[in-house]
Design an enzyme around this catalytic site. Structure first.
Site, PDB file in Angstrom:
ATOM      1  CG  ASN A 208      -0.220  -0.079   2.504  1.00 36.48           C
ATOM      2  OD1 ASN A 208       0.515   0.840   2.843  1.00 36.48           O
ATOM      3  ND2 ASN A 208      -0.397  -1.168   3.240  1.00 36.48           N
ATOM      4  CG  ASP A 276      -7.227  -4.887   5.192  1.00 33.87           C
ATOM      5  OD1 ASP A 276      -7.029  -4.811   6.420  1.00 33.87           O
ATOM      6  OD2 ASP A 276      -7.621  -3.936   4.507  1.00 33.87           O
ATOM      7  CE  LYS A 286       8.962 -12.653 -13.293  1.00 29.34           C
ATOM      8  NZ  LYS A 286       9.765 -12.107 -14.364  1.00 29.34           N
ATOM      9  CG  ASP A 304      -7.037  -6.052  13.592  1.00 30.31           C
ATOM     10  OD1 ASP A 304      -6.174  -5.418  14.253  1.00 30.31           O
ATOM     11  OD2 ASP A 304      -8.012  -5.514  13.049  1.00 30.31           O
ATOM     12  CB  ILE A 305      -1.035  -6.443  14.611  1.00 25.24           C
ATOM     13  CG1 ILE A 305      -0.608  -7.347  13.448  1.00 25.24           C
ATOM     14  CG2 ILE A 305       0.063  -6.384  15.667  1.00 25.24           C
ATOM     15  CD1 ILE A 305       0.445  -6.768  12.553  1.00 25.24           C
ATOM     16  CG  PHE A 323      -2.669   5.714  13.495  1.00 27.54           C
ATOM     17  CD1 PHE A 323      -1.965   5.380  14.642  1.00 27.54           C
ATOM     18  CD2 PHE A 323      -2.470   6.960  12.916  1.00 27.54           C
ATOM     19  CE1 PHE A 323      -1.073   6.266  15.212  1.00 27.54           C
ATOM     20  CE2 PHE A 323      -1.575   7.856  13.469  1.00 27.54           C
ATOM     21  CZ  PHE A 323      -0.874   7.520  14.618  1.00 27.54           C
ATOM     22  CE  LYS A 337     -11.078   1.166  11.247  1.00 28.11           C
ATOM     23  NZ  LYS A 337     -10.358   1.688  10.116  1.00 28.11           N
TER      24      LYS A 337
HETATM   25  O1  C5P Z   1      -8.930  -2.039  10.306  1.00 25.62           O
HETATM   26  P1  C5P Z   1      -8.031  -0.920   9.938  1.00 25.62           P
HETATM   27  O2  C5P Z   1      -6.882  -1.366   9.057  1.00 25.62           O
HETATM   28  O3  C5P Z   1      -8.677   0.285   9.391  1.00 25.62           O
HETATM   29  O4  C5P Z   1      -7.420  -0.471  11.346  1.00 25.62           O
HETATM   30  C1  C5P Z   1      -6.373   0.417  11.432  1.00 25.62           C
HETATM   31  C2  C5P Z   1      -5.614   0.178  12.705  1.00 25.62           C
HETATM   32  O5  C5P Z   1      -5.432  -1.194  12.964  1.00 25.62           O
HETATM   33  C3  C5P Z   1      -4.214   0.738  12.643  1.00 25.62           C
HETATM   34  O6  C5P Z   1      -3.838   1.112  13.932  1.00 25.62           O
HETATM   35  C4  C5P Z   1      -3.393  -0.453  12.146  1.00 25.62           C
HETATM   36  O7  C5P Z   1      -2.036  -0.338  12.514  1.00 25.62           O
HETATM   37  C5  C5P Z   1      -4.082  -1.588  12.861  1.00 25.62           C
HETATM   38  N1  C5P Z   1      -4.072  -2.850  12.120  1.00 25.62           N
HETATM   39  C6  C5P Z   1      -3.322  -3.908  12.594  1.00 25.62           C
HETATM   40  N2  C5P Z   1      -3.357  -5.113  11.943  1.00 25.62           N
HETATM   41  C7  C5P Z   1      -4.119  -5.268  10.845  1.00 25.62           C
HETATM   42  C8  C5P Z   1      -4.886  -4.202  10.352  1.00 25.62           C
HETATM   43  C9  C5P Z   1      -4.837  -3.006  11.008  1.00 25.62           C
HETATM   44  O8  C5P Z   1      -2.617  -3.750  13.592  1.00 25.62           O
HETATM   45  N3  C5P Z   1      -4.139  -6.439  10.218  1.00 25.62           N
END
Ligand code: C5P
Length: 397
Positions: A208, A276, A286, A304-305, A323, A337
């Site tokens: 991204n 995501d 490759k 989702d960390i 964030f 969120k």
């Molecule tokens: O769900 P979204 O990506 O909008 O959420 C944003 C927040 O979640 C940010 O703080 C991002 O660092 C964290 N995040 C994460 N792991 C993910 C997706 C988002 O830690 N897989």
């Protein structure tokens, strides 16, 4: 309190090197241990003997001095001190630092160190004002290098202008500030930053547009306030700041592992733009285009960390900050969120292309906490980071 601190002093080759002798004396009077490193050009201005006598210690000059390597390797030398001070910092030394050169002892130490660096530039006014020196200065400041001076005045070369090295009391004050007990002294803070790269095959990946600028600025601001920062970063455009513990990762799964392996933190800030999805059927080789069939990428959701850490039953950092990059209804989406992820604060921003925020120098954020939403005026990412660090300092004090 400077007593008991240890400074590695790099003396570059400039007429102001004579002031470094006085700097050593004054620092030692304050109980500071000074280890001098004299560059080849520096040795044209002050003698190794006078530096050694004043610091009452061995001085270091040569990268390939095998005795030194046996006693103390250059990596250890670069890290043993609390702060590295470069005085005088010549145009050439600044250029080497900005370019990441490591062709002598001083530049190698500066590249290898994990400690803060303070430079006291000293050069002719034209050299100081030259576009390349100013470019190098901006690069160094962006890297978190602290700068004291130069001052304006008569120069040894007969010209007048900016380029005189700061005076010894000014340098000592800057050292004091750099080593001072900031409000976050001794606090361990975790920061994630940058994008993640999710491989499609060994040469392609999903990514991204995150530059890592905001996360880097936050880590820099926290470190400047004395925090011990673990900085877990994906492949960002901007270099990590000096004085933080950098953990480099590529994928979301690696980022989660690095976050979980980090020492317990009092505050965890998740500024990374984590992908995501990852590609489940990523090619080991490759993937070839055969002109016929298109490869079908099978995607699976990444962990989702932020939510994983925020919802931990045991060992959850007391303050978890996420964030929210949104393109519409920023506050409503970010508020939802915050509840969904279980974090304490959300820093929300509008990343619609017309804002120029993603990849840009400025940010306009809304901080969402238990007390509601607070919108901050648009400012530089560094200024946003400093304000956030200040709020964190107030919250944990
Ligand atoms: O769900 P979204 O990506 O909008 O959420 C944003 C927040 O979640 C940010 O703080 C991002 O660092 C964290 N995040 C994460 N792991 C993910 C997706 C988002 O830690 N897989």
């Amino acid at each position: 309190m400077l007593a008991g601190k240890h400074i590695l002093l790099i003396v570059g080759g400039g007429i102001a090197a004579f002031k470094s002798l006085d700097l050593v004396r004054r620092l030692r009077e304050k109980g500071v241990q000074v280890t001098p490193v004299l560059t080849r050009a520096g040795a044209e201005f002050v003698t190794p003997l006078s530096l050694s006598a004043l610091s009452a210690t061995k001085i270091y000059q040569d990268l390939f001095d095998l005795t030194d390597e046996a006693e103390m390797g250059h990596i250890e030398l670069s890290r043993a001190a609390d702060l590295i001070v470069v005085a005088p910092a010549t145009a050439d030394l600044m250029a080497k630092m900005a370019g990441g050169h490591a062709d002598d002892l001083a530049s190698t130490l500066l590249l290898a160190t994990d400690k803060g660096v303070l430079i006291a530039p000293s050069m002719n006014v034209r050299m100081w004002e030259h576009a390349s020196t100013q470019r190098n200065l901006a690069t160094l400041q962006g890297d978190g290098v602290l700068v004291v001076g130069p001052n304006e005045g008569d120069m040894a070369c007969g010209e007048y202008g900016s380029g005189r090295m700061a005076e010894v009391p000014e340098i000592i004050a800057a050292i004091d500030a750099a080593l001072g007990d900031g409000p976050l002294k001794g606090r361990h803070i975790l920061v994630t930053s940058g994008p993640t790269h999710e491989p499609i095959d060994p040469v392609r990946y999903i990514a991204n547009r995150s530059s890592g600028a905001q996360g880097t600025a936050i880590a820099k601001a926290l470190a400047a306030m004395g925090a011990d920062v673990t900085f877990v970063t994906g492949p960002a455009d901007v270099p990590p700041p000096a004085g933080v513990n950098v953990v480099r990762i590529e994928t979301a799964q690696e980022m989660l592992r690095a976050v979980e392996a980090a020492p317990p933190a009092e505050v965890a800030i998740f500024a990374a733009a984590v992908a995501d999805w990852h590609v489940v059927n990523a090619g080991a080789q490759k993937i070839k285009k055969d002109g016929d069939t298109l490869p079908a990428l099978e995607l699976a959701e990444n962990p989702d960390i932020l939510a994983t850490i925020a919802q931990k039953q045991e060992g959850r950092p007391p303050l978890v900050i996420g964030f929210a990059a949104e393109t519409n209804d920023v506050v409503a989406h970010a508020t939802a969120k915050r509840a969904r992820k279980g974090c304490d604060w959300i820093v929300a921003n509008d990343v619609s292309p017309e804002t120029g925020i993603m990849g840009g120098q400025e940010n306009a954020v809304t901080l969402i906490t238990d007390d509601g939403a607070e919108t901050w005026p648009r400012k530089s990412k560094d200024a946003v980071a400093q304000k956030l660090a200040q709020r964190i300092a107030e919250a944990v004090s």
